[in-house]
Scaffold this motif. Structure first.
Motif, PDB file in Angstrom:
ATOM      1  N   PHE A 255       0.898  -1.265   0.003  1.00 60.86           N
ATOM      2  CA  PHE A 255      -0.005   0.040   0.022  1.00 60.86           C
ATOM      3  C   PHE A 255       0.795   1.325   0.001  1.00 60.86           C
ATOM      4  O   PHE A 255       1.865   1.354   0.893  1.00 60.86           O
ATOM      5  N   VAL A 256       0.505   2.205  -0.851  1.00 63.50           N
ATOM      6  CA  VAL A 256       1.400   3.524  -0.923  1.00 63.50           C
ATOM      7  C   VAL A 256       0.412   4.653  -0.537  1.00 63.50           C
ATOM      8  O   VAL A 256      -0.645   5.059  -1.137  1.00 63.50           O
ATOM      9  N   GLY A 257       0.871   5.375   0.464  1.00 68.58           N
ATOM     10  CA  GLY A 257      -0.006   6.590   0.820  1.00 68.58           C
ATOM     11  C   GLY A 257       1.020   7.944  -0.020  1.00 68.58           C
ATOM     12  O   GLY A 257       2.025   7.682  -0.103  1.00 68.58           O
ATOM     13  N   THR A 258       0.154   9.007  -0.272  1.00 67.12           N
ATOM     14  CA  THR A 258       0.415   9.901  -1.126  1.00 67.12           C
ATOM     15  C   THR A 258       0.148  11.328  -0.562  1.00 67.12           C
ATOM     16  O   THR A 258      -0.840  11.194   0.152  1.00 67.12           O
ATOM     17  N   TYR A 259       0.813  12.085  -1.388  1.00 68.33           N
ATOM     18  CA  TYR A 259       0.257  13.579  -0.975  1.00 68.33           C
ATOM     19  C   TYR A 259      -0.473  13.819  -2.580  1.00 68.33           C
ATOM     20  O   TYR A 259       0.069  13.573  -3.585  1.00 68.33           O
TER      21      TYR A 259
ATOM     22  N   ASP B 144      14.731  11.819  -4.995  1.00 69.08           N
ATOM     23  CA  ASP B 144      14.849  13.068  -4.190  1.00 69.08           C
ATOM     24  C   ASP B 144      13.939  13.043  -3.241  1.00 69.08           C
ATOM     25  O   ASP B 144      12.615  12.606  -3.341  1.00 69.08           O
ATOM     26  N   TRP B 145      14.366  13.478  -1.773  1.00 68.93           N
ATOM     27  CA  TRP B 145      13.391  13.556  -0.683  1.00 68.93           C
ATOM     28  C   TRP B 145      12.846  12.308  -0.271  1.00 68.93           C
ATOM     29  O   TRP B 145      11.812  11.984  -0.218  1.00 68.93           O
ATOM     30  N   PRO B 146      13.907  11.311   0.375  1.00 71.12           N
ATOM     31  CA  PRO B 146      13.078   9.965   0.763  1.00 71.12           C
ATOM     32  C   PRO B 146      12.281  10.070   2.057  1.00 71.12           C
ATOM     33  O   PRO B 146      12.877  10.400   3.295  1.00 71.12           O
TER      34      PRO B 146
ATOM     35  N   ASN C 160      10.440   8.301  -2.491  1.00 69.31           N
ATOM     36  CA  ASN C 160      10.944   9.550  -2.722  1.00 69.31           C
ATOM     37  C   ASN C 160       9.983  10.338  -3.256  1.00 69.31           C
ATOM     38  O   ASN C 160       9.467  10.325  -4.300  1.00 69.31           O
ATOM     39  N   GLN C 161       9.658  11.293  -2.094  1.00 64.54           N
ATOM     40  CA  GLN C 161       8.466  12.153  -2.475  1.00 64.54           C
ATOM     41  C   GLN C 161       8.528  13.249  -3.756  1.00 64.54           C
ATOM     42  O   GLN C 161       7.768  13.147  -4.631  1.00 64.54           O
TER      43      GLN C 161
END
Length: 366
Positions: free
Chosen positions: A30-34, A312-314, A330-331
């Protein structure tokens, strides 16, 4: 003669079976995101623990900024924060899903009574805690029998605890001793115990950190005897040891950055390997996973290496259920990097990556 031939064939067959490599399982990630970019909510992948490959990307649920996820131990429910300040008049929200044959079915969503909730955790006995970052407080919900959220959570407010610093609750975790909460703004971990159905300050109510450290995420080692905390603002990891009275005392602070790195950095996440021999932490800015070996007696850390995250940005990262792979969200570069983990040395080898918009949280269903 026939018996000899038959016996020989059986030996060859048994030998062939023994030499056949054990087939590993496929897992759901499962992947949570912005969702302020191309993402629409929570996604799922299939992870092949034989090859380290991610496949079958699917949108599992449309939701605003599900930046942190928690899966119940029996895999019947998934919970996600809605990291916003306008879910309702008091701040952000949290959503409960029923998980049926890999499908997320929304149960209910409630306000967390604080802005920008950034972490959610489960007690295992009917409680759920949400850390509200900008709100500077923690919401503790009871869960209904079906796993949905009950109304009227207990609100633990950190804002009155300091008249100078600004509270930023960042992570919660239930333990056998009660509830631990990192507060990045107060440079402290706050401890609570359960009494008469509510969480109240524990005997050791606060673990102090150096001013400006910014404790963010933490994990326990040696069945709770050791506590490891990654500090976002000064790029360090603090090690605490539990004494016979049940209080934690700091025994070590280590730097997460290469001494030659001179840029900005903000640490994010940390995890112990399944055997407790290695600790991993993420550096946002240096864009690395730093690796420490753990002394089996003292629990103290020694640098074992670092690896570029190939992005970039882990933000959050996770070890897969086999412990043989480490995946990084990596956001800013919108990709998930997959690494093979050396169980003996703790080192990481980059394998592949999957493009994904603004990933921030990775949770495996094992």
């Amino acid at each position: 003669m026939k018996k000899i031939i038959f016996a020989s064939l059986m030996i060859l067959f048994a030998s062939a079976c023994k030499e056949k490599p054990e087939e590993k399982l496929m897992y759901t990630l499962f992947v949570g995101t912005y969702t302020d970019g191309d993402s629409e909510g929570i996604y799922t992948y299939t992870f092949d623990a034989n090859t380290g490959k991610l496949s079958n990307q699917k949108l599992a649920a449309k939701l605003t900024n599900p930046s942190y996820l928690a899966l119940s131990k029996n895999h019947t429910n998934l919970y996600a924060v809605q990291e916003t300040a306008d879910f309702d008049s008091l701040g952000g929200g949290v959503t409960a899903f029923a998980l049926n044959d890999g499908v997320l079915e929304i149960q209910n969503s409630l306000g967390t009574q604080g802005a920008n909730p950034c972490h959610v955790s489960l007690s295992g006995d009917g409680h759920l805690a949400v850390a509200n970052y900008t709100g500077g407080n923690v919401s503790v919900f009871s869960l209904n029998d079906d796993g949905s959220l009950a109304e009227d959570p207990q609100l633990i407010d950190h804002k009155p605890l300091d008249s100078v610093k600004t509270s930023h609750a960042h992570m919660t975790q239930f333990t056998a001793d009660g509830l631990f909460v990192t507060d990045l703004g107060l440079d402290a971990i706050k401890r609570y115990r359960q009494e008469d159905g509510a969480f109240v300050p524990a005997v050791q109510s606060s673990l102090p950190f150096k001013d400006g450290a910014g404790p963010r995420h933490f994990t326990f080692g040696k069945k709770g005897q050791l506590l490891y905390v990654i500090n976002e603002l000064n790029s360090t990891i603090s090690v605490f040891e539990k004494n016979p009275e049940g209080n934690y005392q700091e025994i070590q602070i280590v730097e997460t950055l290469d001494p030659t790195y001179k840029g900005n950095n903000a640490c994010a996440d940390l995890h112990l390997s399944p055997d407790g021999k290695f600790l991993y932490g993420s550096n946002r800015g240096e864009n690395t996973i730093v690796i420490f070996s753990v002394d089996t007696t003292s629990g103290k850390l020694e640098l074992a290496g670092r690896e570029s995250v190939h992005g970039d940005w882990p933000r959050n990262f996770s070890l897969d259920p086999t412990g043989e792979f480490l995946l990084v969200a990596n956001q800013k570069s919108s990709n998930i990097s997959v690494f093979k983990r050396d169980a003996d040395k703790g080192t990481l080898t980059f394998l592949n990556e999957a493009e994904h918009p603004n990933p921030v949280c990775l949770v495996f269903q094992d």
